[in-house]
Design a protein around this motif. Sequence first.
Motif, PDB file in Angstrom:
ATOM      1  N   ILE A   8     -26.692  12.559 -21.228  1.00 46.97           N
ATOM      2  CA  ILE A   8     -28.069  13.001 -21.438  1.00 46.97           C
ATOM      3  C   ILE A   8     -28.848  12.814 -20.136  1.00 46.97           C
ATOM      4  CG2 ILE A   8     -30.134  12.731 -22.836  1.00 46.97           C
ATOM      5  CD1 ILE A   8     -28.381  11.551 -25.039  1.00 46.97           C
ATOM      6  N   LEU A   9     -29.201  13.921 -19.522  1.00 47.62           N
ATOM      7  CA  LEU A   9     -29.913  13.913 -18.248  1.00 47.62           C
ATOM      8  C   LEU A   9     -31.418  13.948 -18.482  1.00 47.62           C
ATOM      9  CD1 LEU A   9     -27.809  16.652 -16.394  1.00 47.62           C
ATOM     10  CD2 LEU A   9     -27.351  14.194 -16.528  1.00 47.62           C
ATOM     11  N   THR A  10     -32.168  13.526 -17.479  1.00 47.71           N
ATOM     12  CA  THR A  10     -33.618  13.712 -17.506  1.00 47.71           C
ATOM     13  C   THR A  10     -33.985  14.800 -16.509  1.00 47.71           C
ATOM     14  OG1 THR A  10     -33.878  11.904 -15.905  1.00 47.71           O
ATOM     15  CG2 THR A  10     -34.117  11.360 -18.235  1.00 47.71           C
ATOM     16  N   LYS A  11     -35.133  15.400 -16.733  1.00 49.48           N
ATOM     17  CA  LYS A  11     -35.507  16.559 -15.924  1.00 49.48           C
ATOM     18  C   LYS A  11     -36.034  16.168 -14.548  1.00 49.48           C
ATOM     19  CE  LYS A  11     -36.163  19.022 -20.214  1.00 49.48           C
ATOM     20  NZ  LYS A  11     -37.090  19.361 -21.297  1.00 49.48           N
ATOM     21  N   LYS A  12     -36.207  14.864 -14.337  1.00 47.89           N
ATOM     22  CA  LYS A  12     -36.494  14.326 -13.008  1.00 47.89           C
ATOM     23  C   LYS A  12     -35.380  13.360 -12.631  1.00 47.89           C
ATOM     24  CE  LYS A  12     -41.593  14.346 -12.899  1.00 47.89           C
ATOM     25  NZ  LYS A  12     -42.794  13.462 -12.741  1.00 47.89           N
ATOM     26  N   GLY A  13     -35.050  13.322 -11.351  1.00 48.65           N
ATOM     27  CA  GLY A  13     -34.060  12.371 -10.876  1.00 48.65           C
ATOM     28  C   GLY A  13     -34.645  10.975 -10.764  1.00 48.65           C
ATOM     29  N   ARG A  14     -33.774  10.000 -10.509  1.00 50.64           N
ATOM     30  CA  ARG A  14     -34.218   8.604 -10.462  1.00 50.64           C
ATOM     31  C   ARG A  14     -35.316   8.386  -9.429  1.00 50.64           C
ATOM     32  NH1 ARG A  14     -29.489   5.123  -9.001  1.00 50.64           N
ATOM     33  NH2 ARG A  14     -30.123   5.457  -6.844  1.00 50.64           N
ATOM     34  N   ALA A  15     -35.156   8.953  -8.252  1.00 52.10           N
ATOM     35  CA  ALA A  15     -36.128   8.725  -7.178  1.00 52.10           C
ATOM     36  C   ALA A  15     -37.487   9.338  -7.487  1.00 52.10           C
ATOM     37  CB  ALA A  15     -35.586   9.288  -5.862  1.00 52.10           C
ATOM     38  N   GLN A  16     -37.511  10.368  -8.325  1.00 51.84           N
ATOM     39  CA  GLN A  16     -38.767  11.051  -8.640  1.00 51.84           C
ATOM     40  C   GLN A  16     -39.472  10.465  -9.861  1.00 51.84           C
ATOM     41  OE1 GLN A  16     -35.826  13.037  -7.992  1.00 51.84           O
ATOM     42  NE2 GLN A  16     -36.562  12.951  -5.871  1.00 51.84           N
ATOM     43  N   CYS A  17     -38.790   9.638 -10.617  1.00 52.30           N
ATOM     44  CA  CYS A  17     -39.353   9.136 -11.872  1.00 52.30           C
ATOM     45  C   CYS A  17     -40.398   8.048 -11.625  1.00 52.30           C
ATOM     46  CB  CYS A  17     -38.250   8.580 -12.768  1.00 52.30           C
ATOM     47  SG  CYS A  17     -37.295   9.844 -13.619  1.00 52.30           S
TER      48      CYS A  17
END
Length: 428
Positions: free
Chosen positions: A87-96
Amino acid sequence: MLNKLVIKVGSFKPKDNGSKITFSDLVRANATLNEAIKSILARRNASQYAIQLLCLQFYLGDESISIGRTVGGTMEIQTVGSAEFAILTKKGRAQCTEDDVLFHGRQLMLFIDACPNTFGGLTCLRLENVRLDESGFPSIFSTCKRLEFLRLNNCDKGMLSFLEVEHPRLGELEMDHCHFEWVHLKWLPKLSTLTFTTWITQQDPLYFGYVPLLQSVSLTNIGLSWHKMLKLSEFLGDATISNLQLNFKSEKIWVQPEGPKLLLPVFQKLRLVNLINISEECDLNWTMFILEGAPSLEEFHITVRDHFCEMLRDEELRKRYAYSEEKKGVDWEGSASGFKHHKLLVLKIFGFRPEDKFVNYVRSVMEAAESLDDIFLFNKLVCERCKHKVPKASRSPWPKKQRFSLRNRIMNGTNSFAVIHFPSSSSH
């Protein structure tokens, strides 16, 4: 008839033609993936063929509930051997942001609450960029009854929070950039493999409870100025593992060498040790404490590398992020000179250089390891991104004359029958 279905949302995203992919594009990709799943599953003969593997990768969102219900409906009428959700998120880790991970956490729990039977049938779950409340992780562990593999990437309950993990079937756990103060592996009777990457606590990041089948532990961290040196004799507790991997990310060594009496209880079954990305400024003598403390060790792998494209080299930024200003290596006196090891068969060194510190180290291992069969000495490892920063001579195979000279330098005066190999290093 297909009995293995692997469908990834990336196959349904717009092609990268220079224009920015929007959230609406990702929502449509999820919807298209769901329709594809429905179409494929509708054509199957449920009574004749079981599904051995159903592996889906999709984005977390309101539309993911439809995907969950589609899979749940299939599980009700067909046998599904292994069911996997990434399950991915629509923002990457660095952008969250903090608000993002909290929102993702609420979305995830709504998803699980809407599809409990689906999550109850999962054997593998990969999550990223979620922050849950106190009941979140216990709810996941209790709902996902069949879970055998769990990966958490940037998942927590808040900065420096605590996590207890209990599950009857979980066999493999991966945690990457999870901001816990402490993780207690309380009751995991089937856990065999643990991968733990990057911790921010000033204490030991893990506590090993009931993990009777644990065999493999992999730890990766950048040793910052405030990190505690890990004493493996204390850190591993009652766990007696057979495979240990430590990745130092070309920075400060963060394990404390210890004597064999302290290490024997946790190292007595150790067969393979892999030390990765030891900084080139370090010597290797300190690694002998592992050999002295692990009487059953059969293979010892060491990688010496300053991985330039992953290292933070700006001095101001290193100070800002508390990178250690001390020397990167550690001191180790070692036991008496008569130490002998009777089980080591293979020594591999990646990033070997024809320098005294390397030659003397190999000779020390040869003198101690009476059963040593093979020594593999690889030149520098480089990746495609930073190979231009490494002189070609340092990453190319050694000429025959140099190999002959090196072999003589290493073997001269020893009684070892080990065979020295000089394989070509691969870029990675």
